[in-house]
Design a protein around this motif. Structure first.
Motif, PDB file in Angstrom:
ATOM      1  N   ALA A 224       0.812  -1.220   0.000  1.00 23.68           N
ATOM      2  CA  ALA A 224       0.000   0.000   0.000  1.00 23.68           C
ATOM      3  C   ALA A 224       0.848   1.274   0.000  1.00 23.68           C
ATOM      4  O   ALA A 224       0.297   2.376  -0.025  1.00 23.68           O
ATOM      5  N   GLN A 225       2.155   1.124   0.035  1.00 25.23           N
ATOM      6  CA  GLN A 225       3.050   2.282   0.166  1.00 25.23           C
ATOM      7  C   GLN A 225       3.688   2.566  -1.193  1.00 25.23           C
ATOM      8  O   GLN A 225       4.616   1.860  -1.603  1.00 25.23           O
ATOM      9  N   PRO A 226       3.242   3.593  -1.920  1.00 22.98           N
ATOM     10  CA  PRO A 226       3.671   3.815  -3.305  1.00 22.98           C
ATOM     11  C   PRO A 226       5.172   3.915  -3.511  1.00 22.98           C
ATOM     12  O   PRO A 226       5.683   3.512  -4.555  1.00 22.98           O
ATOM     13  N   THR A 227       5.906   4.441  -2.550  1.00 23.53           N
ATOM     14  CA  THR A 227       7.357   4.549  -2.719  1.00 23.53           C
ATOM     15  C   THR A 227       8.047   3.191  -2.693  1.00 23.53           C
ATOM     16  O   THR A 227       9.191   3.070  -3.143  1.00 23.53           O
ATOM     17  N   LYS A 228       7.353   2.183  -2.159  1.00 22.09           N
ATOM     18  CA  LYS A 228       7.935   0.846  -1.962  1.00 22.09           C
ATOM     19  C   LYS A 228       9.193   0.905  -1.110  1.00 22.09           C
ATOM     20  O   LYS A 228      10.101   0.069  -1.229  1.00 22.09           O
ATOM     21  N   GLU A 229       9.249   1.866  -0.230  1.00 17.75           N
ATOM     22  CA  GLU A 229      10.355   2.002   0.704  1.00 17.75           C
ATOM     23  C   GLU A 229       9.802   2.180   2.116  1.00 17.75           C
ATOM     24  O   GLU A 229       8.783   2.853   2.309  1.00 17.75           O
ATOM     25  N   PHE A 230      10.471   1.584   3.069  1.00 14.26           N
ATOM     26  CA  PHE A 230      10.077   1.769   4.460  1.00 14.26           C
ATOM     27  C   PHE A 230      10.392   3.193   4.902  1.00 14.26           C
ATOM     28  O   PHE A 230      11.388   3.784   4.491  1.00 14.26           O
ATOM     29  N   VAL A 231       9.536   3.733   5.755  1.00 15.18           N
ATOM     30  CA  VAL A 231       9.852   4.975   6.440  1.00 15.18           C
ATOM     31  C   VAL A 231      10.921   4.657   7.483  1.00 15.18           C
ATOM     32  O   VAL A 231      10.883   3.605   8.124  1.00 15.18           O
ATOM     33  N   LYS A 232      11.901   5.543   7.639  1.00 18.23           N
ATOM     34  CA  LYS A 232      12.953   5.332   8.624  1.00 18.23           C
ATOM     35  C   LYS A 232      12.538   5.900   9.983  1.00 18.23           C
ATOM     36  O   LYS A 232      11.872   6.934  10.042  1.00 18.23           O
ATOM     37  N   THR A 244       8.140  20.230  18.038  1.00 16.44           N
ATOM     38  CA  THR A 244       8.434  20.854  19.334  1.00 16.44           C
ATOM     39  C   THR A 244       9.064  22.236  19.188  1.00 16.44           C
ATOM     40  O   THR A 244       9.262  22.928  20.185  1.00 16.44           O
ATOM     41  N   THR A 245       9.392  22.646  17.973  1.00 10.30           N
ATOM     42  CA  THR A 245      10.127  23.890  17.778  1.00 10.30           C
ATOM     43  C   THR A 245       9.196  25.099  17.719  1.00 10.30           C
ATOM     44  O   THR A 245       7.984  24.979  17.519  1.00 10.30           O
ATOM     45  N   GLU A 246       9.797  26.274  17.847  1.00 12.73           N
ATOM     46  CA  GLU A 246       9.054  27.522  17.721  1.00 12.73           C
ATOM     47  C   GLU A 246       8.498  27.676  16.314  1.00 12.73           C
ATOM     48  O   GLU A 246       7.422  28.248  16.118  1.00 12.73           O
ATOM     49  N   ALA A 247       9.217  27.153  15.329  1.00  8.31           N
ATOM     50  CA  ALA A 247       8.752  27.238  13.941  1.00  8.31           C
ATOM     51  C   ALA A 247       7.441  26.494  13.727  1.00  8.31           C
ATOM     52  O   ALA A 247       6.707  26.781  12.776  1.00  8.31           O
ATOM     53  N   ALA A 248       7.131  25.553  14.618  1.00  5.52           N
ATOM     54  CA  ALA A 248       5.907  24.750  14.496  1.00  5.52           C
ATOM     55  C   ALA A 248       4.812  25.202  15.446  1.00  5.52           C
ATOM     56  O   ALA A 248       3.820  24.495  15.632  1.00  5.52           O
ATOM     57  N   ARG A 249       4.951  26.382  16.026  1.00  6.85           N
ATOM     58  CA  ARG A 249       4.011  26.811  17.065  1.00  6.85           C
ATOM     59  C   ARG A 249       2.584  26.986  16.547  1.00  6.85           C
ATOM     60  O   ARG A 249       1.635  26.924  17.327  1.00  6.85           O
ATOM     61  N   SER A 250       2.416  27.188  15.242  1.00  8.25           N
ATOM     62  CA  SER A 250       1.073  27.351  14.679  1.00  8.25           C
ATOM     63  C   SER A 250       0.515  26.042  14.124  1.00  8.25           C
ATOM     64  O   SER A 250      -0.591  26.024  13.572  1.00  8.25           O
ATOM     65  N   ILE A 251       1.270  24.975  14.251  1.00  7.50           N
ATOM     66  CA  ILE A 251       0.786  23.658  13.815  1.00  7.50           C
ATOM     67  C   ILE A 251       0.161  22.974  15.013  1.00  7.50           C
ATOM     68  O   ILE A 251       0.858  22.559  15.951  1.00  7.50           O
ATOM     69  N   THR A 252      -1.147  22.878  15.032  1.00  5.29           N
ATOM     70  CA  THR A 252      -1.833  22.182  16.121  1.00  5.29           C
ATOM     71  C   THR A 252      -3.128  21.581  15.601  1.00  5.29           C
ATOM     72  O   THR A 252      -3.744  22.116  14.670  1.00  5.29           O
ATOM     73  N   GLY A 253      -3.494  20.450  16.153  1.00  6.36           N
ATOM     74  CA  GLY A 253      -4.677  19.736  15.690  1.00  6.36           C
ATOM     75  C   GLY A 253      -4.464  19.026  14.370  1.00  6.36           C
ATOM     76  O   GLY A 253      -5.424  18.627  13.712  1.00  6.36           O
ATOM     77  N   SER A 254      -3.204  18.819  13.987  1.00  5.66           N
ATOM     78  CA  SER A 254      -2.909  18.248  12.673  1.00  5.66           C
ATOM     79  C   SER A 254      -2.584  16.765  12.758  1.00  5.66           C
ATOM     80  O   SER A 254      -2.127  16.267  13.789  1.00  5.66           O
ATOM     81  N   LEU A 255      -2.815  16.088  11.650  1.00  2.00           N
ATOM     82  CA  LEU A 255      -2.422  14.694  11.477  1.00  2.00           C
ATOM     83  C   LEU A 255      -1.348  14.690  10.399  1.00  2.00           C
ATOM     84  O   LEU A 255      -1.636  14.897   9.222  1.00  2.00           O
ATOM     85  N   GLN A 256      -0.115  14.486  10.806  1.00  2.00           N
ATOM     86  CA  GLN A 256       1.034  14.617   9.919  1.00  2.00           C
ATOM     87  C   GLN A 256       1.353  13.266   9.268  1.00  2.00           C
ATOM     88  O   GLN A 256       1.877  12.370   9.912  1.00  2.00           O
ATOM     89  N   SER A 257       1.041  13.130   7.991  1.00  2.00           N
ATOM     90  CA  SER A 257       1.306  11.880   7.278  1.00  2.00           C
ATOM     91  C   SER A 257       2.792  11.771   6.917  1.00  2.00           C
ATOM     92  O   SER A 257       3.395  12.739   6.452  1.00  2.00           O
ATOM     93  N   ILE A 258       3.342  10.607   7.153  1.00  2.00           N
ATOM     94  CA  ILE A 258       4.716  10.310   6.727  1.00  2.00           C
ATOM     95  C   ILE A 258       4.702   8.839   6.316  1.00  2.00           C
ATOM     96  O   ILE A 258       5.102   7.946   7.052  1.00  2.00           O
ATOM     97  N   ASP A 259       4.145   8.595   5.119  1.00  2.00           N
ATOM     98  CA  ASP A 259       3.723   7.247   4.755  1.00  2.00           C
ATOM     99  C   ASP A 259       4.073   6.837   3.332  1.00  2.00           C
ATOM    100  O   ASP A 259       3.475   5.906   2.781  1.00  2.00           O
ATOM    101  N   GLY A 260       5.040   7.525   2.727  1.00  2.00           N
ATOM    102  CA  GLY A 260       5.442   7.140   1.364  1.00  2.00           C
ATOM    103  C   GLY A 260       4.314   7.232   0.359  1.00  2.00           C
ATOM    104  O   GLY A 260       4.329   6.525  -0.659  1.00  2.00           O
ATOM    105  N   GLY A 261       3.321   8.080   0.610  1.00  2.00           N
ATOM    106  CA  GLY A 261       2.226   8.280  -0.333  1.00  2.00           C
ATOM    107  C   GLY A 261       1.019   7.380  -0.127  1.00  2.00           C
ATOM    108  O   GLY A 261       0.062   7.444  -0.891  1.00  2.00           O
ATOM    109  N   TRP A 262       1.032   6.559   0.915  1.00  2.00           N
ATOM    110  CA  TRP A 262      -0.032   5.584   1.170  1.00  2.00           C
ATOM    111  C   TRP A 262      -1.406   6.265   1.135  1.00  2.00           C
ATOM    112  O   TRP A 262      -2.339   5.785   0.457  1.00  2.00           O
ATOM    113  N   THR A 263      -1.577   7.364   1.870  1.00  2.00           N
ATOM    114  CA  THR A 263      -2.898   7.973   2.004  1.00  2.00           C
ATOM    115  C   THR A 263      -3.178   9.027   0.942  1.00  2.00           C
ATOM    116  O   THR A 263      -4.177   9.737   1.029  1.00  2.00           O
TER     117      THR A 263
END
Length: 265
Positions: A224-232, A244-263
């Protein structure tokens, strides 16, 4: 010693962190200067060595809690101990989890109860207990390890999919409740990650299916993972650290996909 000090003097509690993704996240937090509280099962001698090695490598305080994350009382005791020693849990990473695969009409009730308790209820309890101190400080980062299965389903994984969808709902709800308190709440949704646990399953699967190990990787696990590579693990840890950084202070309530294109489909 820490390479990046943005978490200096803060405390990160990472559940399920004695191996795999959780350990990778813990290492990333320590690398940014955070004191660590590890949690998880394993050989006591090996865990003590891990604790001491992390403390020496990163120059931070490292504690270990053997709290059973299916038990509300043990979660409460763990959070209480951290607050007594450090004042607050600044970064809470809900990572502990377990899986079982079976059709719903054959799904063992005890496995359903275990998966919901460990993958969902544990995060609820840890968040509700850690939040008051975060609010008092006016700063906090809550990160839960969800899964691509927080966004899509697969057959035979009813409890896991239900729990991970539940984590998505908890994440969004708590983000709204804490939006004005300097606290962000997010979930990371990995696809299949290359961990020792996955690696160990491949030879047996190859024998059972009459396939090569490479075929198992590409055509079974990564189907199901289009890249055919495992996430590390390091990639998931880097994303958690960024949140956790200040640069991400406005990111909240998000679902961060890291899935090689699965979804993406």
């Amino acid at each position: 010693m820490a390479k990046d000090g943005h978490l200096k003097d803060k405390v990160a509690l990472v559940t399920g962190s004695t191996s795999g993704i959780g350990l990778g996240m813990a290492r990333a937090m320590a690398g940014a200067g955070a004191h660590l509280v590890l949690n998880g099962f394993g050989d006591a001698v090996a865990i003590e060595k891990l604790r001491a090695d992390l403390a020496a490598e990163f120059g931070v305080e490292v504690r270990y809690s053997a709290a059973d994350m299916t038990r509300e009382d043990e979660i409460a005791a763990m959070i209480g101990d951290v607050e007594k020693e450090f004042g607050a849990v600044d970064v809470l990473v809900n990572n502990a989890g377990v899986q079982h695969v079976a059709p719903i009409d054959e799904f063992p009730i005890d496995k359903w109860n275990l998966i919901i308790a460990l993958n969902l209820s544990a995060a609820f309890h840890a968040i509700r207990l850690a939040l008051p101190a975060m609010r008092r400080k006016g700063w906090g980062r809550i990160i839960s390890t969800a899964s691509a299965h927080a966004l899509v389903a697969s057959p035979f994984k009813v409890a896991y999919v239900a729990a991970k969808h539940g984590i998505a709902g908890v994440t969004k709800t708590v983000a709204l409740e804490t939006a004005e308190h300097g606290i962000t709440v997010n979930a990371i949704c990995p696809g299949y990650v290359w961990t020792p646990l996955v690696e160990k399953q491949i030879p047996a699967t190859a024998v059972a299916r009459g396939m090569t190990e490479e075929q198992v990787k590409k055509d079974v696990i990564l189907a199901a993972q289009p890249t055919k590579e495992f996430v590390k693990v390091e990639e998931v840890a880097a994303l958690a650290l960024f949140l956790t950084t200040e640069a991400a202070r406005s990111i909240t309530g998000s679902l961060q996909s890291i899935d090689g294109g699965w979804t993406a489909a």
